[in-house]
Design a protein around this motif. Structure first.
Motif, short mmCIF file in Angstrom:
data_model
loop_
_atom_site.label_atom_id
_atom_site.label_comp_id
_atom_site.label_asym_id
_atom_site.label_seq_id
_atom_site.Cartn_x
_atom_site.Cartn_y
_atom_site.Cartn_z
N SER A 158 0.72 -1.35 -0.04
CA SER A 158 -0.12 -0.25 0.08
C SER A 158 0.89 1.23 -0.04
CB SER A 158 -0.95 -0.14 1.24
OG SER A 158 -1.01 1.14 1.58
N GLY A 159 0.73 2.33 -0.84
CA GLY A 159 1.18 3.46 -0.85
C GLY A 159 1.72 4.20 0.36
N THR A 160 0.61 4.15 1.36
CA THR A 160 0.71 4.82 2.57
C THR A 160 1.91 4.35 3.49
OG1 THR A 160 -1.67 5.59 2.43
CG2 THR A 160 -0.44 5.57 4.73
N ALA A 161 2.28 2.93 3.22
CA ALA A 161 3.42 2.50 3.94
C ALA A 161 4.67 3.26 3.67
CB ALA A 161 3.14 0.96 4.06
N LEU A 162 4.66 3.77 2.44
CA LEU A 162 6.03 4.51 1.91
C LEU A 162 6.15 5.82 2.24
CD1 LEU A 162 5.42 3.39 -2.01
CD2 LEU A 162 7.21 2.70 -0.39
N ALA A 163 5.02 6.20 3.15
CA ALA A 163 5.28 7.72 3.65
C ALA A 163 6.39 8.01 4.48
CB ALA A 163 3.87 8.15 4.18
N GLN A 164 6.80 7.10 5.57
CA GLN A 164 7.77 7.54 6.18
C GLN A 164 8.89 6.29 6.57
OE1 GLN A 164 6.34 8.78 10.12
NE2 GLN A 164 5.72 10.91 9.09
N SER A 165 10.05 6.56 6.96
CA SER A 165 10.92 5.45 7.51
C SER A 165 10.38 5.19 9.03
CB SER A 165 12.41 6.12 7.49
OG SER A 165 12.66 6.33 6.00
N PRO A 166 10.57 3.97 9.25
CA PRO A 166 11.35 2.75 8.60
C PRO A 166 10.44 1.88 7.65
CG PRO A 166 11.18 2.10 10.89
CD PRO A 166 10.59 3.39 10.67
N SER A 167 8.98 2.39 7.85
CA SER A 167 7.90 1.52 7.03
C SER A 167 8.18 1.39 5.75
CB SER A 167 6.65 2.14 7.30
OG SER A 167 5.68 1.64 6.42
N ARG A 168 8.87 2.67 4.98
CA ARG A 168 9.07 2.90 3.57
C ARG A 168 10.24 1.75 3.45
NH1 ARG A 168 11.40 8.61 2.78
NH2 ARG A 168 9.26 9.05 2.54
N GLU A 169 11.27 1.68 3.86
CA GLU A 169 12.26 0.60 3.57
C GLU A 169 11.89 -0.68 3.66
OE1 GLU A 169 13.10 3.35 5.86
OE2 GLU A 169 13.81 4.41 4.27
N ALA A 170 10.89 -1.15 4.84
CA ALA A 170 10.23 -2.53 4.76
C ALA A 170 9.51 -2.72 3.87
CB ALA A 170 8.95 -2.43 6.19
N VAL A 171 8.88 -1.94 2.98
CA VAL A 171 8.19 -1.95 1.60
C VAL A 171 9.11 -2.59 0.88
CG1 VAL A 171 6.60 -1.14 0.06
CG2 VAL A 171 6.02 -0.58 2.41
N LEU A 172 10.07 -1.54 0.58
CA LEU A 172 11.01 -1.73 -0.53
C LEU A 172 11.92 -3.30 -0.35
CD1 LEU A 172 12.61 1.78 -0.58
CD2 LEU A 172 11.19 1.00 -2.23
N LYS A 173 12.19 -3.65 1.04
CA LYS A 173 12.72 -4.75 1.30
C LYS A 173 11.66 -5.82 0.92
CE LYS A 173 16.35 -6.90 3.10
NZ LYS A 173 17.64 -6.54 2.67
N ALA A 174 10.63 -5.77 1.23
CA ALA A 174 9.56 -6.83 0.72
C ALA A 174 9.54 -7.18 -0.76
CB ALA A 174 8.25 -6.48 1.66
N ILE A 175 9.56 -5.92 -1.41
CA ILE A 175 9.28 -6.04 -2.84
C ILE A 175 10.59 -6.85 -3.32
CG2 ILE A 175 9.41 -4.74 -4.87
CD1 ILE A 175 7.47 -2.70 -3.29
N SER A 176 11.66 -6.38 -2.86
CA SER A 176 13.08 -7.05 -3.27
C SER A 176 13.02 -8.39 -2.92
CB SER A 176 14.09 -6.06 -2.57
OG SER A 176 15.31 -7.10 -2.24
N TYR A 177 12.50 -9.03 -2.09
CA TYR A 177 12.30 -10.40 -1.53
C TYR A 177 11.38 -11.08 -2.67
CZ TYR A 177 14.91 -10.34 2.93
OH TYR A 177 15.78 -10.09 3.86
#
Lengths: 319, 319, 319, 319
Positions: free
Chosen positions: B138-157
């Motif tokens: 969900s885009g809202t999870a990108l709004a702040q760190s560290p949730s933002r990095e958690a999303v990017l990590k999940a996508i990478s996995y």
């Protein structure tokens, strides 16, 4: 069509305060000499000294240090039109160097809330990025927002305009929140870059592991955008890999080491210059190594950047 | 090989406090009813209600609200093993709804330093991500760190393990630092997703422009990873585009609108469910629209999520 | 000369969300009723209900909750001209109450970056403070800057203009950085106040110790400005001490306890009202105890504040 | 009973980087010499040089700069047992001096999140404070939490143990949030101090006004704790007032000014030393002025602090 710039470097430009009295701990150093520093600034200065047409994108403090940086870079022949002045009282970063011995050097950094980390994505000009053949971004600029987003924006403009991207990993532990963040952002940028340059340890930071091999790095990054990887192994020399499966190696040149600072920056400047000048990769690696050998024998990083003649003299002298 | 999950949703799970007395301004609303809310939580609940095997990755507060969210999602049949409990006293997000009229709804959000934005990249399990066919972020999870990095990590996995990624743009202006940041991170994630779902306005936020067209979006994103785009135009219906050049359209179903909240989440849940169930895109769009029509006629978002039978009854009734 | 106000209260005014279904854990409470809350707001409302002329200094959110608070206080007869509207998107504080049983109550607070903590020293008007006989400040307003400095500024104006200061300790652990900070600021304010009201535990927080005695508190504070101390010992009743060496005691009134919230605020309102009305300290203590007994038997704190007639009826009924 | 210390100073101890090449803008200064700096550190060093028994309470960085400061102060004869080492990576403050001409000096400060501002109230030892005749606190230490609370705690211990408090206003605009904050905290500390020393401008900051008079300051502060005020009017000399209604004045000594830094610190050290040595106030003012005159003629602040002999020689030479 010839572009206005051979290279635009993006990231920090700050102040080095190098110990005048060396071969002693910094507690006993009483005098410091001021230089411009910061990996992308050094690469820009090194490239300009080699004759490249260079631009710089960054942000400096609205004070005497900031003005010194701007003036020095301008005098070095760099286009400074995209160096912003911070209006929120952030200071320029500082690096006090301690030179206990050629083998034992350390740096005392002032990087808290420094101006270069406040470069904003809206300050990145697509028109400016368009004008270069190569955009060089430094890993340290990814350490914090909004500089992080400025880098990502610049890369996005570069790709949209078929500008090649070189990523100098330039990993510095301070200012990063966590190793996971390093890995996340280094991966995103490396996957989107054309050329990646770093030490083996820096690639390991990116891959979130210890003791990684060059083969693992190749397997990973050549699935994505990169076409050329340079992996430096310190005294063992450096390796280059291309996405057509070829690999190259270069040793280190002999020199009288005064300190180790600035080696990586002078390497990158000369390597990229040689590539741009149409040299083959093997020669470019030699340029990088020779340039590094020259800088580590001198007191500063930025002022000591060599000319083409000095590099070629060293290569010839030791071949 | 069948995977353990049809869908893993990642992002916020929070508390909706819906006005019990409606058709009036919130100042005059004296009683509020509590529900689980948050776009990815709603999609997970909606998917589970439709019969999908669903997992959730998120973080909730270590208090009565957090425990209520966990229990409700577990009771809905969702695997909650990857819902972390925040140990740093961050609260669960709140959304007080104001329902002045079916056309005039607004939300009063409590999103400052909420638990879901503190999901950390090191809390993302590659083993878990591996177990699903589809990862929804969900885009809202990108709004702040560290949730933002958690999303990017999940996508990478997800990409490393050939798990498809769906990106529900879910743009909410609060908590974002600047429109530039929205554009930078939405672009990175959309370029790396397989399916992107959002309103025309949300795509414009991503592209950093106003009045963008679907054709521009197609031109941009089909150069990258996406194979399917859903672009919603409100009452004008929704459009789907595939990277083989085809396009699809669906109208909206007639319904008695109580409030507009929850429409997008129920749409996404039903659309993705239908795709997974092997329906063609045209039918999936109908599922989405019908599901949205049902939810907007009811008081809650999460509890009101329809069953397959309800959706099919509505489609049949209005075809 | 008669002043415009009997009492100006300064500090937080926020939202209570009281469990409609009680005698159960909050996880199972599905409906919440909205009231105005916050210790100084409750004291202001309680005082107004008793017939006092009351002003309020504070800051509320620029949203439906903020407007509800303002309107409710105005309707209660309070001068709201010094209630500022936060223009930086800070929300009004929330307190969800959990009523498991009369003995087991807890509060789930939303206090992160709430509007009342953003009252600024420059928003304190000396002209306004001048107009009251008594300024009541609440300890919670000291928890963070800039509200902390606003309180200190208001006290400074009060002293400069011979306005008496009452300090309701109102200690809430959240939002304070450390016990040392509590002790430092509570001490400064208590040393400068004329009347101090709190529980034994709250005095211990101020004195930075555990198990302190009333005698120690007397020895400490009567070296400074205070002339009257009220120390509450829960079911054992409350004690008052004056700086002429006298002491007073009052028991608790019998009542059917629904919840414990609001007891302290209704106590302070009635005690201070009685003093101002010229009652002796013994009677004022009774007023306080009776007022508390009435509020704990009802669902809200602010709406349940009793009238003088209700208080006197209870005192008479149980004497 | 003789106490262990004549003076304990509390506050910042940091690094001065003084221009080696002066009479030019800092942009053109290439070399800097390192000294210990910071008003309370300078006062401690100056006092020790005059023969006083001195202790210091502060916090320095866990790096080469912090170790240099500690060692220098220890070598100056100061008890450094209460100088804490910051364990959270805060750096020592820096002051780069620019000496354009004797009249035009400026300082480029690095004060963001510096170690001295992280001294915590729990690090203040009542046992230590007890051991001195006089506690000197510096206004800059009030600029931020937790250093602010550490100062307030130390003053509270001093008062509890009949230790006199001297407050050197030492106002520096950076790091303060607002002029209101300066006024609030300067007032609290000045009202509780025994001796207050500052420039007319600094008193104006405290009183939140422009163009205040010494008489207004006297009227205000002599209602509270202070018994002695020193108000400096630059070249017009300095004034002392006592709470028995007497006043004193001293002119400035002639000297060859190299730079203006350090004048106030050397003044305070010598003035307080003279008082402690039993000199009358008139003589103490002369000591202060003479000490200042000596320091402004030299390159550093801390190293240049004069001895009693040097001060007396100057006084005698110009009387």
């Amino acid at each position: 069509m010839t572009k206005k710039f051979d290279l635009i470097a993006l990231g920090r430009a700050c102040i080095d305060l190098n110990a005048v009295e060396y071969n002693r701990p910094m507690e006993e150093t009483m005098t410091f000499k001021k230089y411009v520093g910061g990996s992308p600034a050094n690469i820009a200065i090194g490239s300009a000294k080699l004759g490249a047409k260079v631009g710089f994108v960054g942000k400096v403090s609205d004070d005497q240090h900031g003005r010194f940086i701007q003036r020095f870079m301008k005098d070095a022949g760099i286009d400074t039109s995209q160096i912003y002045i911070d209006k929120a009282e952030h200071k320029s970063g500082l690096a006090f160097t301690e030179i206990k011995s050629p083998e034992e050097c350390s740096i005392l950094m002032y990087r808290d809330q420094v101006a270069d980390l406040y470069l904003q994505p809206e300050e990145i000009s697509e028109d400016y990025i368009k004008k270069t053949d190569l955009l060089l971004v430094s890993g340290t600029a990814l350490a914090q927002s909004p500089s992080r987003e400025a880098v990502l924006k610049a890369i996005s403009y570069a790709k949209k305009n078929q500008v090649k991207v070189a990523f100098e990993l330039d990993y510095r532990p301070y200012t990063w929140q966590s190793p996971e963040d390093v890995s996340v952002y280094y991966s995103i940028v490396a996957e989107n870059a054309d050329i990646v340059i770093g030490t083996r340890d820096e690639y390991d930071e990116m891959e979130g592991k210890k003791g990684g091999t060059n083969q693992e790095t190749i397997n990973y990054l050549f699935q994505h955008q990169p076409e050329l990887l340079v992996i430096k192994h310190g005294v063992k020399g450096s390796f280059a890999y291309t996405n057509d499966g070829k690999s190259y190696q270069a040793g280190a040149y002999k020199t009288t080491v005064l300190k180790t600072f600035g080696a990586g920056d002078s390497y990158a400047a000369a390597f990229l210059y040689a590539l741009k000048a149409g040299k083959d990769i093997e020669t470019a690696l030699k340029y990088g190594s020779a340039s590094a050998a020259i800088v580590v024998s001198k007191h500063s990083s930025s002022e000591a950047m060599p000319t083409v003649e000095e590099i070629e003299a060293l290569i010839e002298g030791q071949s």
